[in-house]
Design a protein around this motif. Structure first.
Motif, PDB file in Angstrom:
ATOM      1  N   SER A  46       0.856  -1.187   0.000  1.00  0.00           N
ATOM      2  CA  SER A  46       0.000   0.000   0.000  1.00  0.00           C
ATOM      3  C   SER A  46       0.891   1.236   0.000  1.00  0.00           C
ATOM      4  CB  SER A  46      -0.892   0.005   1.242  1.00  0.00           C
ATOM      5  OG  SER A  46      -0.106   0.292   2.397  1.00  0.00           O
ATOM      6  N   ILE A  47       0.296   2.386  -0.281  1.00  0.00           N
ATOM      7  CA  ILE A  47       1.076   3.627  -0.274  1.00  0.00           C
ATOM      8  C   ILE A  47       1.561   3.952   1.141  1.00  0.00           C
ATOM      9  CG2 ILE A  47      -0.888   5.229  -0.096  1.00  0.00           C
ATOM     10  CD1 ILE A  47       2.248   5.645  -2.345  1.00  0.00           C
ATOM     11  N   ALA A  48       0.761   3.637   2.154  1.00  0.00           N
ATOM     12  CA  ALA A  48       1.209   3.849   3.542  1.00  0.00           C
ATOM     13  C   ALA A  48       2.372   2.922   3.872  1.00  0.00           C
ATOM     14  CB  ALA A  48       0.051   3.650   4.513  1.00  0.00           C
ATOM     15  N   ASP A  49       2.294   1.666   3.422  1.00  0.00           N
ATOM     16  CA  ASP A  49       3.402   0.735   3.647  1.00  0.00           C
ATOM     17  C   ASP A  49       4.664   1.226   2.941  1.00  0.00           C
ATOM     18  OD1 ASP A  49       1.806  -0.955   5.162  1.00  0.00           O
ATOM     19  OD2 ASP A  49       1.420  -2.348   3.506  1.00  0.00           O
ATOM     20  N   CYS A  50       4.499   1.837   1.780  1.00  0.00           N
ATOM     21  CA  CYS A  50       5.634   2.407   1.057  1.00  0.00           C
ATOM     22  C   CYS A  50       6.314   3.482   1.898  1.00  0.00           C
ATOM     23  CB  CYS A  50       5.161   2.977  -0.278  1.00  0.00           C
ATOM     24  SG  CYS A  50       6.421   3.873  -1.205  1.00  0.00           S
ATOM     25  N   ALA A  51       5.539   4.381   2.483  1.00  0.00           N
ATOM     26  CA  ALA A  51       6.111   5.438   3.319  1.00  0.00           C
ATOM     27  C   ALA A  51       6.871   4.842   4.496  1.00  0.00           C
ATOM     28  CB  ALA A  51       5.013   6.376   3.813  1.00  0.00           C
ATOM     29  N   VAL A  52       6.274   3.858   5.146  1.00  0.00           N
ATOM     30  CA  VAL A  52       6.917   3.208   6.300  1.00  0.00           C
ATOM     31  C   VAL A  52       8.223   2.540   5.866  1.00  0.00           C
ATOM     32  CG1 VAL A  52       6.652   1.307   7.951  1.00  0.00           C
ATOM     33  CG2 VAL A  52       4.761   2.920   7.578  1.00  0.00           C
TER      34      VAL A  52
END
Length: 163
Positions: free
Chosen positions: A61-67
Motif C-alpha cells: 500500500s502507499i502507507a506501507d511504502c512510506a513506512v
C-alpha cells in the motif's frame, strides 16, 4: 534490505518502456522529533537534502511504502502515519538526471509516532539529521519547502491538500 533500482517495479518498467513518460507512484514522509525539528536525508544519487521518500512496489500500500522508505533511508520505524497531501498534476512531471521523464503521483505522510535509532548513512543516503524548519541545509530538494508548507496548512485546516 532494499532492492536495486533495476530490480524495482519502476526500474523494470523503465527498461520495458524506453524513453516515454511514465507514471511514478511514491510516498514521502515528514518525521519530526520532540523539538519539532524535521528529519532530512542527504541523497547519495544527487547530494540533495530531502524528506525520506521513494517509489511504491507491487504488493504494498502507499502507507506501507512510506513506512518502508523511512526504515530504508533512516533506520527508524514509522509506527503510525497520516496522509496529508497528494501531488498528482501535470506540474509534477519532470526529467531526472538520468534523462527519465515521470509524472509523479506522490502521497505525503506525517509520521505521527516512530521509534528506533537514526542511521545517518545507508545504501541510499550519505547523511541524515533533524533540522529546525527555519534552518534547513542546502542543497535542498525542491519538494521539501512545499511539503512542509502544505503540512502546516493541513494541520491548521485538517483538510487533505490536493495538487
Amino acid at each position: 534490505m532494499s532492492i536495486s533500482w533495476a530490480d524495482s517495479y519502476v526500474g523494470q518498467l523503465r527498461a520495458l518502456a524506453g524513453d516515454r513518460t511514465l507514471m511514478f507512484v511514491g510516498a514521502r514522509a515528514v518525521v519530526r522529533d520532540n523539538a519539532a525539528r524535521v528529519l532530512l536525508i542527504r541523497r547519495s544519487d544527487n547530494g540533495q537534502w530531502a524528506l525520506p521518500a521513494g517509489a511504491m512496489e507491487l504488493g504494498e500500500s502507499i502507507a506501507d511504502c512510506a513506512v518502508r522508505e523511512v526504515r530504508e533511508e533512516t533506520g527508524l520505524r514509522a509506527l503510525r502515519v497520516c496522509a496529508f497531501a497528494l501531488y498528482t498534476g501535470p506540474d509534477f512531471t519532470s526529467t531526472n538526471m538520468y534523462g527519465h521523464t515521470y509524472q509523479v503521483f506522490t502521497t505525503a505522510f506525517r509520521v505521527e509516532e516512530w521509534d528506533g535509532e537514526l542511521t545517518r548513512m545507508t545504501d541510499e543516503t550519505t547523511d541524515a539529521g533533524f533540522f529546525p524548519p527555519q534552518e534547513l541545509p542546502t542543497p535542498l530538494s525542491g519538494s521539501v519547502v512545499e511539503t512542509l508548507a502544505d503540512l502546516d496548512v493541513f494541520e491548521q485546516t485538517n483538510r487533505l491538500i490536493l495538487k
